[in-house]
Motif scaffolding. Structure first.
Motif, short mmCIF file in Angstrom:
data_model
loop_
_atom_site.label_atom_id
_atom_site.label_comp_id
_atom_site.label_asym_id
_atom_site.label_seq_id
_atom_site.Cartn_x
_atom_site.Cartn_y
_atom_site.Cartn_z
N GLN A 88 0.84 -1.20 0.00
CA GLN A 88 0.00 0.00 0.00
C GLN A 88 0.87 1.25 0.00
O GLN A 88 0.44 2.33 -0.43
CB GLN A 88 -0.98 -0.03 1.19
CG GLN A 88 -2.05 -1.07 1.01
CD GLN A 88 -3.09 -1.14 2.11
OE1 GLN A 88 -3.96 -1.99 2.07
NE2 GLN A 88 -3.00 -0.27 3.12
N LYS A 89 2.12 1.09 0.43
CA LYS A 89 3.05 2.24 0.41
C LYS A 89 3.82 2.29 -0.92
O LYS A 89 4.00 3.34 -1.52
CB LYS A 89 4.03 2.14 1.58
CG LYS A 89 3.37 2.32 2.93
CD LYS A 89 4.39 2.27 4.06
CE LYS A 89 3.78 2.72 5.39
NZ LYS A 89 2.54 1.99 5.73
N PRO A 92 0.71 2.52 -4.15
CA PRO A 92 -0.53 3.12 -3.63
C PRO A 92 -1.66 3.17 -4.64
O PRO A 92 -2.82 3.29 -4.27
CB PRO A 92 -0.09 4.53 -3.23
CG PRO A 92 1.15 4.79 -4.01
CD PRO A 92 1.84 3.48 -4.19
N THR A 95 -4.77 -2.07 -6.08
CA THR A 95 -5.59 -2.75 -5.08
C THR A 95 -5.39 -4.25 -5.19
O THR A 95 -5.40 -4.79 -6.30
CB THR A 95 -7.09 -2.43 -5.32
OG1 THR A 95 -7.28 -1.02 -5.26
CG2 THR A 95 -7.97 -3.12 -4.29
N ASN A 121 -6.50 -1.78 2.86
CA ASN A 121 -7.58 -1.09 2.14
C ASN A 121 -7.94 -1.79 0.85
O ASN A 121 -8.54 -1.19 -0.07
CB ASN A 121 -7.20 0.37 1.86
CG ASN A 121 -5.96 0.47 0.97
OD1 ASN A 121 -5.64 -0.46 0.23
ND2 ASN A 121 -5.27 1.59 1.04
N GLY A 122 -7.59 -3.07 0.73
CA GLY A 122 -7.94 -3.82 -0.48
C GLY A 122 -9.20 -4.63 -0.27
O GLY A 122 -10.09 -4.26 0.52
#
Ligand code: HRO
Length: 309
Positions: A88-89, A92, A95, A121-122
């Motif tokens: 996620q970093k 970004p 997904t 957040n996926g």
């Protein structure tokens, strides 16, 4: 033509990804999928603790597909969550899917509560269809248990969630299963997992060690069953619940058929295991060629538009 798609509120540049279990055991494999033409990936189904899985040989390719009784070997929930949070970093804009299941109902809730409380957040894929843990029936063949589990889950889980389903083989079961799934705010259902407990014989012997050779069947053997499950649920589910099509995808034509039956994303297992991540580029190009020939610009131009006689 473009083969981009969306699942829930997420856009994907390509409607292809791996099927859980294939090319997704560790960072090395997952990185290869990230760096391929696949639109995203799903992790190997994670359990609370890491698992060695069943004795080998536990996977075998045949001319027409594969048989496996892996036994849920995985590096444990924390390993995959840590990697997903790192991605996620570093990525970004992308997904990814997190496949998981508990070895008990209690564990399943523990896992999903950890996901809910995490920064993930996926999209989460709850595996209700593993056929290879001795003594553990496939959850999704018990619709009462499935309904109770989903009721409890949705009381606390508010992130995007889908379920990986086994194939059903009876119209009444399609009706009953769809009636259950339509009660919940599922982002997707994924049809199908391997056809459970097949048996491959070569010469005079089974070809895998666990369960005296019984294992989940994938590949060409299962495309008619996979397409039937995709289309049966496409016909029955609230349109808000999308369908991921898995099973028997070797070519762009096979993918075209899954989308024609209603799939919004197509997963590749056995073919990916045999060919490697280059399969994504080949199959994507084959699908684009079919779409160009037919004048379809996006997959929405033909998704679900299977013709009847
Ligand atoms: O034996 C396995 O690990 C396995 N094998 C499959 O074919 N499907 C699954 O969902 C699982 Cl969890």
């Amino acid at each position: 033509a473009t083969t981009k798609t969306h699942i829930g509120n997420f856009e994907f540049e390509n409607c292809f990804m791996n099927a859980a279990g294939v090319y997704c055991y560790d960072r090395n494999e997952l990185e290869q999928v990230i760096n391929s033409q696949a639109g995203t990936f799903v992790t190997k189904t994670a359990t609370l603790q890491s698992r060695p899985g069943n004795p080998e040989p536990r996977y075998h390719d045949t001319a027409l597909g594969s048989i496996n009784s892996m036994g849920l070997p995985n590096l444990g929930f924390d390993y995959y969550l840590e990697y997903l949070l790192e991605l996620q970093k570093t990525h970004p804009d992308r997904t990814f899917f997190f496949s998981l299941v508990g070895m008990s109902t209690e564990d399943t809730h523990t896992l999903l509560k950890k996901v809910q409380e995490s920064d993930f957040n996926g999209i989460t894929e709850l595996n209700l269809s593993c056929p290879n843990v001795p003594g553990k029936p496939q959850i999704a063949y018990d619709l009462e248990t499935t309904e109770k589990l989903l009721t409890d889950i949705f009381s606390y889980f508010k992130k995007p969630l889908g379920v990986k389903l086994p194939p059903y083989f009876d119209i009444v079961h399609f009706d009953q299963a769809a009636a259950v799934f339509n009660k919940f705010p599922l982002t997707f259902i994924n049809c199908v997992n391997s056809i459970g407990n097949g048996l491959v014989v070569e010469d005079e012997s089974v070809v895998i060690k666990p369960k005296n050779g019984f294992g989940g069947i994938g590949g060409e053997y299962i495309k008619p069953t996979a397409l039937a499950n995709v289309h049966a649920f496409y016909q029955r589910l609230n349109p808000s619940i999308q369908i991921i099509g898995t099973g028997g995808v070797l070519t762009g034509q096979d993918a075209f058929e899954h989308i024609l039956c209603g799939a919004s994303m197509v997963q590749i297992g056995t073919t990916l295991h045999k060919e490697g991540p280059a399969a994504f580029e080949r199959i994507t190009n084959e699908l684009k060629a079919i779409m160009n020939k037919k004048g379809y610009k996006t997959i929405e131009d033909f998704r679900g538009k299977l013709k009847y006689l």
